[in-house]
Design a protein around this motif. Sequence first.
Motif, mmCIF file in Angstrom:
data_model
loop_
_atom_site.group_PDB
_atom_site.id
_atom_site.type_symbol
_atom_site.label_atom_id
_atom_site.label_comp_id
_atom_site.label_asym_id
_atom_site.label_seq_id
_atom_site.Cartn_x
_atom_site.Cartn_y
_atom_site.Cartn_z
ATOM 1 N N LEU A 149 1.040 -1.085 -0.052
ATOM 2 C CA LEU A 149 -0.515 -0.232 -0.127
ATOM 3 C C LEU A 149 1.260 1.538 -0.094
ATOM 4 O O LEU A 149 0.573 2.352 -0.539
ATOM 5 N N TYR A 162 -9.033 3.161 5.533
ATOM 6 C CA TYR A 162 -9.324 1.661 4.716
ATOM 7 C C TYR A 162 -9.297 0.432 5.105
ATOM 8 O O TYR A 162 -10.148 -0.707 4.295
ATOM 9 N N PHE A 192 -6.764 7.385 -1.782
ATOM 10 C CA PHE A 192 -7.127 6.122 -0.719
ATOM 11 C C PHE A 192 -9.429 6.041 -1.862
ATOM 12 O O PHE A 192 -10.238 5.948 -1.731
ATOM 13 N N ALA A 236 -7.363 2.385 -4.180
ATOM 14 C CA ALA A 236 -6.919 1.200 -2.666
ATOM 15 C C ALA A 236 -7.785 0.451 -2.372
ATOM 16 O O ALA A 236 -6.561 -0.370 -1.349
ATOM 17 N N VAL A 237 -8.455 0.791 -1.370
ATOM 18 C CA VAL A 237 -9.690 0.340 0.004
ATOM 19 C C VAL A 237 -9.166 -0.898 -0.727
ATOM 20 O O VAL A 237 -9.839 -2.372 0.226
#
Length: 505
Positions: A100, A163, A294, A301-302
Amino acid sequence: MPKSSGWSRVVVLFCFMFALTAPCLVVVSGTAAAMVAAQEDDPATLPEDRIQDLILPAEKAFSGDVKEIRQRGVLRVLVTYRKGDFFIADGELRGVEVELARAFAAWLGKKGGKKALPVRAIFIPVAFDELLTALEQGKGDIAAAGFTVTEARSARVPFATPYLRGIDEVFAIRKGAPVPTSLDELAGRTVHVVRGSSHEQHLGELNVRLAAQGLAPLNIVTPSADLQPEDLFDLLGTGAIDLMVADSHRARLWRRAMPDVQVLPSLKLKTGQDIAWAVRPDAPGLLHEVNAFFAADGGRAVKKAAGLLERYYADRSWHVEGLNRKFAARAKRLYPHFIRYGDTYAFDPLLLLAQGYRESRLNQKLRSPRGAVGVMQVLPSTARTMGFPDVVKEAVTNIHAGVRYLEYVRSDYFSDADIREPDRTLFSLAAYNMGPNRMARVRERAIRMGLDPNRWFGNVEYAALRYVGREPVTYVAQISSYYIAYQGSHAVTGARRPVLEALQK
């Protein structure tokens, strides 16, 4: 850098970082000059560091925001060694937070324009309960360690867009322990948690409530600042502890690999928690960029974070093995020899048992491709220099030779007053695996890295990872992990010799 705190420290850093491997097949060194010459590790210089400049100690503070980060081309990420989140395997950084953070650094660099420098993520390992302090001091730009967002933490530092959302804090219990059906039934029970975690805070709040009801408080145990929930879950699976608290998403994944652990999803300490990165307080622009990252592409990205968690935590090979029934008979038969030579050379026999289990799974018939034999995987040539003409036939002789060699390494290489226990023994185990001369060179490298050459965990082990590889670090960590698990069972028996009966259950 995090400091070691005795044998309770040992489970934390690396046993859970790496996959459990086959029994060690690395040859050991000799007990005299001639033997060392014959048995010594590769005299060549240590291999080049494959992860040079990717892991740094937390040193100077830095107060710049996004503009300065782009100019430097470096995003400093505070992390904690944690199985699944941040670890090293085969000379590479891996884990959920690694992937990440690298994705965010690349995204941040691209947003700077075509002429901007690419931004790379540099990782700074810090003990879990020191992460926010290091962030406040400007020793990192973000802290990525699976943080639960709490009021107390949010009062200190800003948190980015979560996230993971809707996470519950649940209880896990070892197989065979009394199962509580309500929080009130936890009164008087012992619960293990990570020091500085939200679990510790919320258990403290539960104790206040129990006291108001006239009920006995929980005994909240935080074994070490460096132990992580994964480490406690491993100890739970071996039967060394009875009860712990875990985040529901991790507990669900761990449970697949640990048949001797029961997760209690209906018994919730806290519900609806969020997991997020913390950002340096004096970098509002960076916080804005993390939130944008995010939120971009419909929360891509989550979704990536959820997939990474599933992939990394589904690997059951990271978990510590208990001394199960398959090996208990061997252990019961051999343990008197470990007691005898442990007493002779001043080693805890449980530690020696753990080493023998790591070396060969206590199998005297095991032969390595390089010629090491038996329970302690000793080379016959090495054994002969120590006065043991035959370590192939009898396990008792093999164990004696292995323990004698371990004592030789400890007394001849690590007897300096500046090296204290448990580091003397930890260094001896590492040298048993990689060779004492290579170990000496690793300690020299540790000094150049600004680390303490007289401490293994959090110091020399980092140098070993960078300049030798994961094998000696994994070796020491796994032996230490088995040792703690065996100690936990030993403590329950209240006696020294019947420990194996407890391990058979």
